[in-house]
Design an enzyme around this catalytic site. Structure first.
Site, PDB file in Angstrom:
ATOM      1  N   GLU A 169      24.877  61.092  30.945  1.00  0.00           N
ATOM      2  CA  GLU A 169      23.992  62.251  31.078  1.00  0.00           C
ATOM      3  C   GLU A 169      22.563  61.802  31.364  1.00  0.00           C
ATOM      4  O   GLU A 169      22.125  60.800  30.835  1.00  0.00           O
ATOM      5  CB  GLU A 169      24.002  63.045  29.751  1.00  0.00           C
ATOM      6  CG  GLU A 169      25.403  63.271  29.214  1.00  0.00           C
ATOM      7  CD  GLU A 169      25.430  63.956  27.841  1.00  0.00           C
ATOM      8  OE1 GLU A 169      24.373  64.400  27.370  1.00  0.00           O
ATOM      9  OE2 GLU A 169      26.536  64.032  27.264  1.00  0.00           O
ATOM     10  N   LYS A 229      18.762  61.490  30.743  1.00  0.00           N
ATOM     11  CA  LYS A 229      17.991  61.633  29.508  1.00  0.00           C
ATOM     12  C   LYS A 229      16.757  62.471  29.832  1.00  0.00           C
ATOM     13  O   LYS A 229      15.774  61.991  30.388  1.00  0.00           O
ATOM     14  CB  LYS A 229      17.583  60.279  28.951  1.00  0.00           C
ATOM     15  CG  LYS A 229      16.883  60.395  27.618  1.00  0.00           C
ATOM     16  CD  LYS A 229      16.736  59.053  26.937  1.00  0.00           C
ATOM     17  CE  LYS A 229      16.155  59.195  25.544  1.00  0.00           C
ATOM     18  NZ  LYS A 229      14.770  59.665  25.540  1.00  0.00           N
ATOM     19  N   ASP A 249      13.435  64.501  29.562  1.00  0.00           N
ATOM     20  CA  ASP A 249      12.238  64.188  28.792  1.00  0.00           C
ATOM     21  C   ASP A 249      11.568  65.465  28.317  1.00  0.00           C
ATOM     22  O   ASP A 249      10.666  66.002  28.947  1.00  0.00           O
ATOM     23  CB  ASP A 249      11.284  63.350  29.645  1.00  0.00           C
ATOM     24  CG  ASP A 249      10.466  62.415  28.784  1.00  0.00           C
ATOM     25  OD1 ASP A 249      10.664  62.424  27.548  1.00  0.00           O
ATOM     26  OD2 ASP A 249       9.636  61.685  29.329  1.00  0.00           O
ATOM     27  N   TYR A 270      23.348  69.682  25.425  1.00  0.00           N
ATOM     28  CA  TYR A 270      24.027  68.392  25.554  1.00  0.00           C
ATOM     29  C   TYR A 270      24.873  68.004  24.345  1.00  0.00           C
ATOM     30  O   TYR A 270      25.416  66.906  24.295  1.00  0.00           O
ATOM     31  CB  TYR A 270      23.056  67.260  25.909  1.00  0.00           C
ATOM     32  CG  TYR A 270      21.889  67.091  24.949  1.00  0.00           C
ATOM     33  CD1 TYR A 270      22.082  66.766  23.608  1.00  0.00           C
ATOM     34  CD2 TYR A 270      20.585  67.232  25.413  1.00  0.00           C
ATOM     35  CE1 TYR A 270      21.013  66.599  22.753  1.00  0.00           C
ATOM     36  CE2 TYR A 270      19.502  67.071  24.558  1.00  0.00           C
ATOM     37  CZ  TYR A 270      19.731  66.754  23.226  1.00  0.00           C
ATOM     38  OH  TYR A 270      18.677  66.598  22.374  1.00  0.00           O
ATOM     39  N   LYS A 296      17.322  53.164  29.311  1.00  0.00           N
ATOM     40  CA  LYS A 296      16.020  53.621  29.811  1.00  0.00           C
ATOM     41  C   LYS A 296      15.733  53.156  31.240  1.00  0.00           C
ATOM     42  O   LYS A 296      16.127  52.065  31.635  1.00  0.00           O
ATOM     43  CB  LYS A 296      14.926  53.089  28.885  1.00  0.00           C
ATOM     44  CG  LYS A 296      14.948  53.710  27.498  1.00  0.00           C
ATOM     45  CD  LYS A 296      13.943  54.835  27.416  1.00  0.00           C
ATOM     46  CE  LYS A 296      13.689  55.232  25.974  1.00  0.00           C
ATOM     47  NZ  LYS A 296      12.316  55.576  25.694  1.00  0.00           N
ATOM     48  N   CYS A 348     -25.564  55.537  49.222  1.00  0.00           N
ATOM     49  CA  CYS A 348     -24.317  55.043  49.791  1.00  0.00           C
ATOM     50  C   CYS A 348     -24.221  53.528  49.608  1.00  0.00           C
ATOM     51  O   CYS A 348     -25.165  52.810  49.938  1.00  0.00           O
ATOM     52  CB  CYS A 348     -24.251  55.399  51.274  1.00  0.00           C
ATOM     53  SG  CYS A 348     -22.881  54.610  52.124  1.00  0.00           S
ATOM     54  N   CYS A 365     -24.586  52.052  53.424  1.00  0.00           N
ATOM     55  CA  CYS A 365     -25.771  52.210  54.283  1.00  0.00           C
ATOM     56  C   CYS A 365     -27.018  52.594  53.503  1.00  0.00           C
ATOM     57  O   CYS A 365     -28.086  52.730  54.089  1.00  0.00           O
ATOM     58  CB  CYS A 365     -25.503  53.253  55.357  1.00  0.00           C
ATOM     59  SG  CYS A 365     -25.522  54.936  54.728  1.00  0.00           S
ATOM     60  N   CYS A 398     -22.026  60.671  51.625  1.00  0.00           N
ATOM     61  CA  CYS A 398     -23.118  59.878  52.182  1.00  0.00           C
ATOM     62  C   CYS A 398     -23.754  60.698  53.294  1.00  0.00           C
ATOM     63  O   CYS A 398     -23.061  61.252  54.142  1.00  0.00           O
ATOM     64  CB  CYS A 398     -22.575  58.567  52.726  1.00  0.00           C
ATOM     65  SG  CYS A 398     -23.659  57.790  53.938  1.00  0.00           S
ATOM     66  N   CYS A 413     -24.190  55.324  59.285  1.00  0.00           N
ATOM     67  CA  CYS A 413     -23.551  54.616  58.163  1.00  0.00           C
ATOM     68  C   CYS A 413     -22.372  53.824  58.728  1.00  0.00           C
ATOM     69  O   CYS A 413     -21.465  54.390  59.335  1.00  0.00           O
ATOM     70  CB  CYS A 413     -23.070  55.610  57.115  1.00  0.00           C
ATOM     71  SG  CYS A 413     -22.046  54.859  55.841  1.00  0.00           S
TER      72      CYS A 413
END
Ligand SMILES: NC(=O)c1ccc[n+]([C@@H]2O[C@H](COP(=O)([O-])OP(=O)(O)OC[C@H]3O[C@@H](n4cnc5c(N)ncnc54)[C@H](O)[C@@H]3O)[C@@H](O)[C@H]2O)c1
Ligand SMILES: [Zn+2]
Length: 679
Positions: A114, A116, A118, A226, A318, A412, A415, A430, A436
């Site tokens: 099955e 698992k 969470d 389950y 797991k 920036c 630049c 910027c 730039c």
């Protein structure tokens, strides 16, 4: 002085007890499960070595956390236990071997495999088919009465249906929050500026353990059964079944059971199942952290029994953890094509969900503030499915003394131009524009990319070199490149330079749609560029369009219209465009077709195969201008199929249905007749 083993045990126990309290009681864990599991295994190892230091209240001997006093309490008739963990195939063989030895068995086991889920375990009690009580697992013996909350979960029947329903049936299963619902809930919380749930498990637990069931009712919770707990059944229907069959029976009574559950024989089939579910992990609508393997035969289960906190006949195998702990080493600030400054976390490399992660985006200043993260912090990285890695939390307890706050720059980093932040927008930008270097590089990469001017052989590395060597300061400079300047670059041989110059020359002939897209106007993607080109048919018309005229284009909303207006009003951008045209960049003239001139009005056209003179999207747009409806599949209602090279099944179908077929030249001729392309 080094702590004694006894002191070590006590310290870890205390730490785990704190984690348990945060996780089970507050629904707000401070560390990822993987970190908890690591510490737990450390304690297990110590306790194995020094059994004399095992205490009654050790987390290795107990389940969960104490029930909250604000709920009424429910005594479980049969304890609700936890599961032992397996992390590798060896752990699984050891599990089978232990059971085989105990049962003195030589054959294979029937295993119920099955996912698992969470979420959190709940027990639901039905009397004569009616839901009468529901409880959390709590400490395994006493849970919280959450009957009213459980009744709000639509997947859970209030009344069982079907035959031979036991007088008393306690169903056990997992309440969880599907990923889509979790994302929605967090998005709403983000918009309200509320705290976000770290993961779907916490969201499910926090939603279910509400004093006000009206709140639970608004949360997207789901349930899968389950297991069966206490049963009083005069017909003894469930007694002769195996675990797997019992689940099938629950399903018949109307309880949701996970469709991924499988009954298999032997260990190698279990490994196959594990692999198969792991591969599909990202596709599932809910989060799972492994698979649960249960001996299905109830007589064998009975004979195997329990140890301290878990049955001997089941194990949780797991998956690689999707959340891990690592250290934030530094934060870099990257400058994008439109000047957007993105903070990027540099991380101590860590394996998350099976992939090594060493960077994660921090999005923007708001996100940094929300997380309260500092450089040097231990941070929780989450990487679920194909979603890019995120920092979802900071472990404040482990903040080192030398931690430093993240300083968002005011200039920036490339630049030195000012960084602007428009109020109401999360993004900082910027202000340097194409002066730039970072913005220039990104703009040029976009400009030459496949869907823009499509200059073959002008890759990212080369663009960066050209900018670094000051050979290109604006897009038009690309067309002024010559042999001597290219040969001055590292690793540039004559042959490749020649090829590149050829490609640059070719790229001068383009289409209006590509040109508009190449300009990199904010939020003007490929599709919008094509719509603009077909609508205005000329760059001048687009550049001079009023806001209302822009809004008349399909796909253009007020935001895009505003970006377009800004772009063309900017003298700097006007110069960029003029320079490109001066360098000879051009495209076939398009005349605007009058609305009356729609020879294909009411006709359905299907495009198939590869076209030589234009892309499929361009052809589609031109057909639409002539009134056609362009469809993806051929049917008896299709008027014309345009077949390019290597046309396949659609052409066959057209012939079968006697639908007229044009070749590319036929279509081009029509376009030329209506002045849509040059003759
Ligand atoms: N991050 C933290 O601070 C923290 C603290 C405490 C516990 N935890 C996590 O919780 C784990 C321990 O929790 P646990 O005792 O609930 O054990 P578990 O989650 O490892 O396994 C038992 C649970 O699995 C669930 N489950 C899901 N699908 C199932 C199925 N098909 N059949 C049976 N059970 C199924 C049930 O809720 C059951 O109670 C730890 O390993 C750790 O990962 C984390
Ligand atoms: Zn800059």
């Amino acid at each position: 002085m080094k702590p004694t083993a006894e002191q070590q045990c006590a310290a870890i126990r205390q730490q785990l007890a704190d984690y348990n309290y945060q996780y089970y009681v507050l629904d707000a864990p401070t560390v990822p499960d993987a970190e908890y599991d690591r510490l737990y295994r450390e304690l297990q190892k110590l306790e194995q070595q020094f059994p004399e230091f095992i205490t009654q209240d050790s987390p290795t001997q107990r389940v969960g956390g104490a029930p909250l006093a604000k709920f009424a309490q429910v005594q479980h008739r049969l304890p609700m236990l936890s599961l032992d963990n397996a992390f590798a195939a060896e752990d699984l063989s050891a599990f089978s071997k232990r059971m085989r030895d105990r049962l003195d068995l030589s054959g294979e086991f029937s295993f119920c495999c099955e996912p698992k889920l969470d979420g959190l375990a709940v027990s639901i009690r039905y009397e004569n088919g009616q839901l009468v009580q529901a409880a959390t697992r709590g400490d395994g013996y006493t849970g919280e009465d959450i009957t009213s909350n459980i009744r709000t979960i639509r997947a859970i029947p209030l009344q069982l249906k079907g035959e031979s329903i036991p007088a008393v049936l306690e169903v056990r299963g997992e309440v969880f929050m599907p990923l889509a619902g979790f994302a929605r809930l967090n998005e709403q919380a983000r918009q309200r500026g509320d705290k976000l749930f770290a993961n779907p498990r916490n969201a499910a637990a926090g939603s279910l353990r509400q004093l006000d069931p009206a709140i639970t009712a608004t949360r997207p919770l789901m349930f899968y059964a389950y297991a069966v707990g206490q049963v009083e059944d005069p017909t003894q229907l469930l007694d002769s079944a195996c675990h797997y069959q019992r689940l099938q029976q629950l399903k018949q009574w109307g309880l949701p059971v996970c469709p991924e559950i499988q009954l298999v024989t032997g260990e190698s089939a279990v490994l196959d199942y594990y692999q198969q579910i792991l591969t599909r992990r990202a596709e599932l609508a809910y989060e799972i952290d492994g698979v649960v393997i249960k001996v299905s035969n109830l007589a064998q289960q009975q004979a195997l029994g329990f140890v301290a906190r878990a049955p001997r006949w089941a194990i949780a195998f797991k998956f690689p953890a999707q959340e891990m702990l690592t250290t934030l080493l530094d934060v870099d600030f990257q400058v994008g094509r439109t000047g957007a400054i993105t903070p990027v976390a540099r991380l101590e490399p860590v394996s998350v969900g099976g992939v090594t992660v060493s960077n994660a985006t921090l999005h923007n200043q708001d996100e940094i503030n929300r997380l309260g993260v500092q450089i040097g912090d231990k941070v929780i990285i989450r990487r679920a499915g194909d979603v890019i890695p995120q920092i979802v939390g900071v472990v404040l307890e482990q903040r080192p003394e030398h931690a430093v706050p993240v300083q968002f720059p005011s200039r920036c980093p490339v630049c030195q131009a000012h960084i602007e932040r428009v109020s109401g927008e999360a993004v900082a930008r910027c202000s340097g524009g194409l002066s730039c270097q970072a913005q220039l590089k990104e703009s040029l990469k976009h400009f030459v990319s496949r869907k823009a001017l499509d200059i073959d052989g002008l890759g990212d590395k080369l663009v960066e070199q050209l900018v670094d060597h000051a050979l290109v300061k604006a897009p038009a400079d690309i067309f002024a490149l010559d042999m001597p300047s290219l040969l001055g670059l590292e690793r540039m041989a004559e042959k490749s330079a020649l090829k590149l110059l050829q490609a640059i020359k070719q790229a001068k002939t383009t289409t209006l749609a590509r040109f508009i897209y190449a300009l990199g106007i904010r939020e003007v993607g490929e599709a919008t560029a094509l719509n603009l080109a077909t609508h205005f048919a000329s760059l001048d018309a687009l550049a001079q369009a009023s806001n209302e005229q822009l809004l008349a284009v399909s796909d253009v909303g007020s935001v895009v219209a505003e970006h377009l207006g800004h772009f063309f009003a900017e003298p700097h951008n006007q110069a960029v465009v003029a320079d490109l045209l001066a360098q000879g960049v051009h495209w076939p003239a398009m005349s605007k077709v009058a609305a009356t001139e729609q020879p294909l009005a009411g006709q359905t056209v299907v495009l198939t195969g590869t076209l030589q003179s234009m892309g499929r999207d361009e052809a589609k747009a031109l057909l639409q201008r002539l009134g056609a409806k362009v469809s993806g599949s051929v049917s008896a209602k299709t008027h014309v199929v345009v077949a390019g090279d290597n046309a396949g099944s659609k052409l066959v179908k057209a012939n079968e249905l006697n639908v007229p077929v044009w070749d590319e030249a036929d279509m081009l001729q029509l376009f030329q007749q209506h002045g849509l392309v040059d003759a």
